[in-house]
Design a protein around this motif. Structure first.
Motif, PDB file in Angstrom:
ATOM      1  N   ASN A 349      52.482  -1.168   3.164  1.00 48.79           N
ATOM      2  CA  ASN A 349      53.003  -1.289   1.796  1.00 48.79           C
ATOM      3  C   ASN A 349      54.373  -0.802   1.128  1.00 48.79           C
ATOM      4  O   ASN A 349      54.140  -0.066   0.126  1.00 48.79           O
ATOM      5  N   PRO A 350      55.312  -1.238   1.805  1.00 49.10           N
ATOM      6  CA  PRO A 350      56.686  -0.746   1.276  1.00 49.10           C
ATOM      7  C   PRO A 350      57.101  -1.074  -0.022  1.00 49.10           C
ATOM      8  O   PRO A 350      58.188  -0.525  -0.414  1.00 49.10           O
ATOM      9  N   SER A 351      56.755  -2.149  -0.642  1.00 44.39           N
ATOM     10  CA  SER A 351      57.220  -2.481  -1.824  1.00 44.39           C
ATOM     11  C   SER A 351      57.012  -1.768  -3.050  1.00 44.39           C
ATOM     12  O   SER A 351      57.493  -2.138  -4.346  1.00 44.39           O
ATOM     13  N   TYR A 352      55.905  -0.796  -3.093  1.00 43.42           N
ATOM     14  CA  TYR A 352      55.447  -0.028  -3.852  1.00 43.42           C
ATOM     15  C   TYR A 352      56.369   1.360  -3.892  1.00 43.42           C
ATOM     16  O   TYR A 352      56.069   2.105  -3.184  1.00 43.42           O
ATOM     17  N   LYS A 353      57.135   1.526  -5.087  1.00 40.71           N
ATOM     18  CA  LYS A 353      58.316   2.232  -5.072  1.00 40.71           C
ATOM     19  C   LYS A 353      57.697   3.831  -5.086  1.00 40.71           C
ATOM     20  O   LYS A 353      58.579   4.941  -4.317  1.00 40.71           O
ATOM     21  N   LEU A 354      56.832   3.954  -5.706  1.00 37.69           N
ATOM     22  CA  LEU A 354      56.192   5.484  -6.277  1.00 37.69           C
ATOM     23  C   LEU A 354      54.977   5.511  -5.589  1.00 37.69           C
ATOM     24  O   LEU A 354      54.195   6.449  -5.784  1.00 37.69           O
ATOM     25  N   ASP A 355      54.787   4.990  -4.533  1.00 36.52           N
ATOM     26  CA  ASP A 355      53.216   4.692  -4.037  1.00 36.52           C
ATOM     27  C   ASP A 355      52.070   4.744  -4.741  1.00 36.52           C
ATOM     28  O   ASP A 355      51.279   5.123  -4.584  1.00 36.52           O
ATOM     29  N   ILE A 356      52.421   4.037  -5.821  1.00 39.36           N
ATOM     30  CA  ILE A 356      51.361   3.376  -7.062  1.00 39.36           C
ATOM     31  C   ILE A 356      51.364   1.821  -7.188  1.00 39.36           C
ATOM     32  O   ILE A 356      52.417   1.183  -7.163  1.00 39.36           O
ATOM     33  N   ILE A 357      50.128   1.258  -6.698  1.00 42.23           N
ATOM     34  CA  ILE A 357      49.872  -0.139  -6.984  1.00 42.23           C
ATOM     35  C   ILE A 357      49.522  -0.307  -8.302  1.00 42.23           C
ATOM     36  O   ILE A 357      48.410   0.120  -8.779  1.00 42.23           O
ATOM     37  N   PRO A 358      50.316  -0.885  -9.234  1.00 43.27           N
ATOM     38  CA  PRO A 358      50.066  -1.211 -10.795  1.00 43.27           C
ATOM     39  C   PRO A 358      49.057  -2.362 -10.879  1.00 43.27           C
ATOM     40  O   PRO A 358      48.985  -3.225  -9.996  1.00 43.27           O
ATOM     41  N   HIS A 359      48.399  -2.358 -11.948  1.00 45.82           N
ATOM     42  CA  HIS A 359      47.576  -3.799 -12.243  1.00 45.82           C
ATOM     43  C   HIS A 359      48.056  -4.066 -13.665  1.00 45.82           C
ATOM     44  O   HIS A 359      47.811  -3.442 -14.699  1.00 45.82           O
ATOM     45  N   ILE A 360      48.680  -5.270 -13.690  1.00 46.23           N
ATOM     46  CA  ILE A 360      49.258  -6.013 -14.860  1.00 46.23           C
ATOM     47  C   ILE A 360      48.882  -7.148 -14.951  1.00 46.23           C
ATOM     48  O   ILE A 360      48.859  -8.209 -13.963  1.00 46.23           O
ATOM     49  N   GLU A 361      48.464  -7.488 -16.266  1.00 48.22           N
ATOM     50  CA  GLU A 361      47.808  -8.927 -16.294  1.00 48.22           C
ATOM     51  C   GLU A 361      48.824 -10.136 -16.230  1.00 48.22           C
ATOM     52  O   GLU A 361      50.079 -10.091 -16.742  1.00 48.22           O
ATOM     53  N   GLY A 362      48.540 -10.950 -15.369  1.00 43.56           N
ATOM     54  CA  GLY A 362      49.363 -12.199 -15.231  1.00 43.56           C
ATOM     55  C   GLY A 362      50.035 -11.909 -13.937  1.00 43.56           C
ATOM     56  O   GLY A 362      50.726 -13.030 -13.419  1.00 43.56           O
ATOM     57  N   LYS A 363      49.765 -10.840 -13.085  1.00 41.00           N
ATOM     58  CA  LYS A 363      50.364 -10.642 -11.813  1.00 41.00           C
ATOM     59  C   LYS A 363      49.429 -10.087 -10.851  1.00 41.00           C
ATOM     60  O   LYS A 363      48.564  -9.826 -11.298  1.00 41.00           O
ATOM     61  N   ASN A 364      49.743 -10.627  -9.584  1.00 46.35           N
ATOM     62  CA  ASN A 364      48.922 -10.465  -8.424  1.00 46.35           C
ATOM     63  C   ASN A 364      49.656  -9.297  -7.605  1.00 46.35           C
ATOM     64  O   ASN A 364      50.738  -9.658  -7.086  1.00 46.35           O
ATOM     65  N   TYR A 365      48.962  -7.979  -7.363  1.00 48.21           N
ATOM     66  CA  TYR A 365      49.626  -7.131  -6.216  1.00 48.21           C
ATOM     67  C   TYR A 365      48.312  -7.021  -5.409  1.00 48.21           C
ATOM     68  O   TYR A 365      47.198  -6.842  -5.568  1.00 48.21           O
ATOM     69  N   TYR A 366      48.919  -6.948  -4.109  1.00 51.17           N
ATOM     70  CA  TYR A 366      47.966  -6.705  -3.061  1.00 51.17           C
ATOM     71  C   TYR A 366      48.198  -5.572  -2.136  1.00 51.17           C
ATOM     72  O   TYR A 366      49.373  -4.795  -2.083  1.00 51.17           O
ATOM     73  N   LEU A 367      47.066  -5.211  -1.585  1.00 55.59           N
ATOM     74  CA  LEU A 367      47.194  -3.814  -0.568  1.00 55.59           C
ATOM     75  C   LEU A 367      46.841  -4.268   0.846  1.00 55.59           C
ATOM     76  O   LEU A 367      46.010  -4.957   1.019  1.00 55.59           O
ATOM     77  N   ARG A 368      47.785  -3.971   1.529  1.00 58.67           N
ATOM     78  CA  ARG A 368      47.623  -4.501   2.824  1.00 58.67           C
ATOM     79  C   ARG A 368      47.107  -3.084   3.692  1.00 58.67           C
ATOM     80  O   ARG A 368      47.490  -1.971   3.654  1.00 58.67           O
ATOM     81  N   LEU A 369      46.064  -3.577   4.478  1.00 57.98           N
ATOM     82  CA  LEU A 369      45.202  -2.342   5.213  1.00 57.98           C
ATOM     83  C   LEU A 369      45.167  -2.947   6.485  1.00 57.98           C
ATOM     84  O   LEU A 369      44.992  -3.963   6.940  1.00 57.98           O
ATOM     85  N   PRO A 370      44.852  -1.893   7.737  1.00 56.91           N
ATOM     86  CA  PRO A 370      44.501  -2.012   8.823  1.00 56.91           C
ATOM     87  C   PRO A 370      42.905  -2.792   8.655  1.00 56.91           C
ATOM     88  O   PRO A 370      42.215  -2.612   7.907  1.00 56.91           O
ATOM     89  N   ARG A 371      42.898  -3.655   9.674  1.00 54.85           N
ATOM     90  CA  ARG A 371      41.468  -4.721   9.477  1.00 54.85           C
ATOM     91  C   ARG A 371      40.356  -3.697   9.525  1.00 54.85           C
ATOM     92  O   ARG A 371      39.361  -3.958   8.712  1.00 54.85           O
ATOM     93  N   HIS A 372      40.325  -2.738  10.308  1.00 55.34           N
ATOM     94  CA  HIS A 372      38.993  -1.885  10.165  1.00 55.34           C
ATOM     95  C   HIS A 372      38.909  -1.095   8.965  1.00 55.34           C
ATOM     96  O   HIS A 372      37.710  -0.687   8.811  1.00 55.34           O
ATOM     97  N   ALA A 373      39.863  -0.932   8.170  1.00 53.43           N
ATOM     98  CA  ALA A 373      39.398  -0.534   6.917  1.00 53.43           C
ATOM     99  C   ALA A 373      39.250  -1.361   5.728  1.00 53.43           C
ATOM    100  O   ALA A 373      38.765  -0.835   4.583  1.00 53.43           O
ATOM    101  N   ILE A 374      39.481  -2.681   6.022  1.00 54.73           N
ATOM    102  CA  ILE A 374      39.296  -3.389   4.917  1.00 54.73           C
ATOM    103  C   ILE A 374      37.800  -3.588   4.410  1.00 54.73           C
ATOM    104  O   ILE A 374      37.475  -3.332   3.115  1.00 54.73           O
ATOM    105  N   GLY A 375      37.022  -3.746   5.349  1.00 56.37           N
ATOM    106  CA  GLY A 375      35.516  -3.567   5.207  1.00 56.37           C
ATOM    107  C   GLY A 375      35.133  -2.183   4.264  1.00 56.37           C
ATOM    108  O   GLY A 375      34.455  -2.309   3.357  1.00 56.37           O
ATOM    109  N   THR A 376      35.781  -1.148   4.591  1.00 58.59           N
ATOM    110  CA  THR A 376      35.340   0.033   4.000  1.00 58.59           C
ATOM    111  C   THR A 376      35.776   0.111   2.541  1.00 58.59           C
ATOM    112  O   THR A 376      34.949   0.263   1.652  1.00 58.59           O
ATOM    113  N   PHE A 377      37.169  -0.345   2.438  1.00 56.22           N
ATOM    114  CA  PHE A 377      37.538  -0.698   0.963  1.00 56.22           C
ATOM    115  C   PHE A 377      36.621  -1.651   0.107  1.00 56.22           C
ATOM    116  O   PHE A 377      36.578  -1.241  -1.123  1.00 56.22           O
ATOM    117  N   VAL A 378      36.437  -2.771   0.606  1.00 56.54           N
ATOM    118  CA  VAL A 378      35.975  -3.840  -0.247  1.00 56.54           C
ATOM    119  C   VAL A 378      34.392  -3.458  -0.632  1.00 56.54           C
ATOM    120  O   VAL A 378      33.904  -3.542  -1.673  1.00 56.54           O
TER     121      VAL A 378
END
Length: 526
Positions: A349-378
């Motif tokens: 996830n190199p585009s997040y400059k401060l290692d913080i993924i923001p949540h802003i209305e009208g914008k979509n930000y995505y978190l990329r994870l190894p596949r084995h961790a996607i299930g745990t997160f969801v």
């Protein structure tokens, strides 16, 4: 290790000193039988061998602990990976190589001119680029083969992750798939690479160009470093350049120096439109740009013939997936929830400059994870966001309200340090260190001073009971804590001054982050 070597040297010298004093040590001639195995042979300046009492060096406890706390090979692999993540050395090397090409003949007998001509002719037949043999191109190819083998093998390893993304986007825009090699010349496949003039990302977009083509650049996010979004932008831009010049070599030159410089070079050359005929009228860096691109293409396409052994990649693109973020969250929090090391999350996830993924209305930000961790997160998404919000509610207040000046320390960066290591040492987050010090990336230099507020500093607005705990000094030997519902290692460590998450893991033989209500944790080393 230096301390250990010094102790050993002192003991060795001390042995000679003792050997000269019969009152301190019994010395026997080499021919005398020794009845104890504590005597060993020693040598002196006159060449005679003496038997002296062996003095065994005492193992330093810290060294012993370090040697046994991790696997040496694994530590070396980890360090190589961290170097790959945080170092811009390879990018700087490529930038310098391209700008300083001299085209002098290079002795490389492993590749004959006739063989090279035949291979270039095959490449020319299957690509839309003008890949004709000329002595300058031969010089660049042989120079890369001779001097850049290790760096090319690193890039070949990284290409397994990035090239599938590039090819998909280029195919959507009818861009030659070989254009993927341009990212190597531009950035050495470093998503956070930044040139001396501010061009950033895999495709080295300037701030204005990124904004012009819709890339989000803000305090939290720089989509010039997002592999997919920046590649789409590069594809659009290259398409427009090809529409203008009708030639992919000239489109490449215009990508580097701008369409205006290419037009001027065509004008100054008397109307020639082949790159090789106008190259002498282009800026120096651009003059070496296309040869470097073609040389890189040749080496990748004929890597097997030249015996290259690519480094094994940590990730393949197909082994990762994305999830849309529904609430502000940090990579540290994601790491704690999914057990994916924060360094891997930063790579993905190199585009997040401060290692913080923001949540802003009208914008979509995505978190990329190894596949084995996607299930745990969801599966645990709601709980993860709840805990993240609780932490943000506690942390996101003016620093003076949270910290007394006594709690601040100044840390001097040492050789081998990186942000993740320093953060774990003081029980804080990488994103916090970056915020406190205004760091825009993860790069550190030896001797650099960092301001750090260690975990659980004295707060001005904490409850009375917490204040008592903080003023009570270090935890007493034998002190324990019973895990309650909703507790995490992070939240527990905040209740005890000077204790980090890693301390709790070490004292309780915990390898991950999983806790069960009712567990009794030791909160001291004893």
């Amino acid at each position: 290790m230096r301390l250990y070597s010094l102790v050993t040297l002192c003991l060795f010298l001390g042995g000679h000193a003792f050997a000269q004093k019969p009152t301190d040590l019994t010395v026997k001639n080499d021919t005398t039988q020794v009845s104890t195995n504590q005597m060993v042979a020693d040598s002196v300046a006159d060449g005679n061998r003496l038997m002296v009492t062996k003095i065994a060096p005492k193992q330093d406890s810290l060294t012993f602990k370090t040697l046994n706390s991790d696997h040496v090979l694994a530590m070396e692999l980890d360090q190589k990976w961290l170097d790959e993540l945080y170092s811009n050395t390879l990018f700087d090397t490529i930038y310098k190589t391209v700008s300083e090409l001299d085209y002098k003949p290079v002795a490389y007998p492993e590749l004959s001119t006739d063989t090279l001509k035949a291979r270039l002719e095959k490449l020319n037949a299957r690509t839309p680029f003008n890949i004709a043999y000329n002595p300058s191109l031969e010089s660049v190819i042989k120079s890369f083969l001779k001097n850049r083998r290790k760096s090319m093998e690193k890039l070949m390893g990284l290409s397994h992750f990035y090239f599938p993304m590039f090819e998909k986007e280029f195919d959507n825009y009818d861009i030659p798939l070989e254009m993927k090699y341009l990212a190597i010349v531009e950035s050495a496949l470093k998503p956070r690479a930044r040139s001396r003039v501010g061009a950033t990302g895999l495709w080295q977009f300037m701030f204005a160009t990124g904004k012009q083509y819709g890339l989000d650049v803000s305090s939290y996010v720089d989509e010039r470093s997002d592999p997919i979004k920046s590649t789409k932008t590069a594809a659009v831009y290259l398409s427009k350049l090809y529409e203008i010049f009708g030639d992919w070599d000239l489109a490449l030159a215009a990508y580097n120096s701008g369409p205006g410089n290419v037009s001027k070079a065509i004008r100054r050359s008397g109307g020639y439109q082949n790159y090789w005929n106008i190259r002498h009228n282009l800026p120096r860096e651009t003059a070496g740009y296309v040869p470097a691109f073609l040389a890189t293409m040749y080496i990748f396409e004929y890597a097997k013939e030249h015996g290259f052994k690519p480094e094994k990649p940590l990730f393949h693109h197909l082994e990762t997936d994305t999830v849309r973020v529904k609430q502000m969250i940090t990579l540290d929090q994601v790491s704690e929830a999914t057990k994916v090391p924060v360094e891997e999350l930063q790579f993905l996830n190199p585009s997040y400059k401060l290692d913080i993924i923001p949540h802003i209305e009208g914008k979509n930000y995505y978190l990329r994870l190894p596949r084995h961790a996607i299930g745990t997160f969801v599966t645990n998404e709601a709980n993860i966001y709840t805990l993240a919000k609780a932490e943000f509610d506690k942390r996101e207040k003016p620093l003076p309200q949270f910290f007394n000046t006594e709690s601040r320390i100044r840390y001097r960066v040492k050789s081998g340090d990186y942000l993740g290591k320093i953060a774990r040492k003081y029980g804080v987050r990488v994103s916090q260190i970056k915020q406190w010090n205004g760091l825009r990336n993860n790069n550190l230099r030896i001797g650099q001073r960092l301001t750090i507020y260690p975990r659980n500093p004295v707060a001005s607005n904490v409850s009375k009971s917490t204040t008592v705990a903080q003023n009570s000094g270090s935890p007493k030997a034998g002190q324990t804590y019973k895990v309650m519902k909703g507790d995490s290692l992070w939240s527990i460590s905040r209740k005890f001054p000077g204790i980090s998450v890693q301390n709790i893991r070490d004292w309780n033989d915990i390898s991950g982050n999983t806790l069960k209500p009712g567990m009794v944790l030791r909160m001291s080393k004893g």
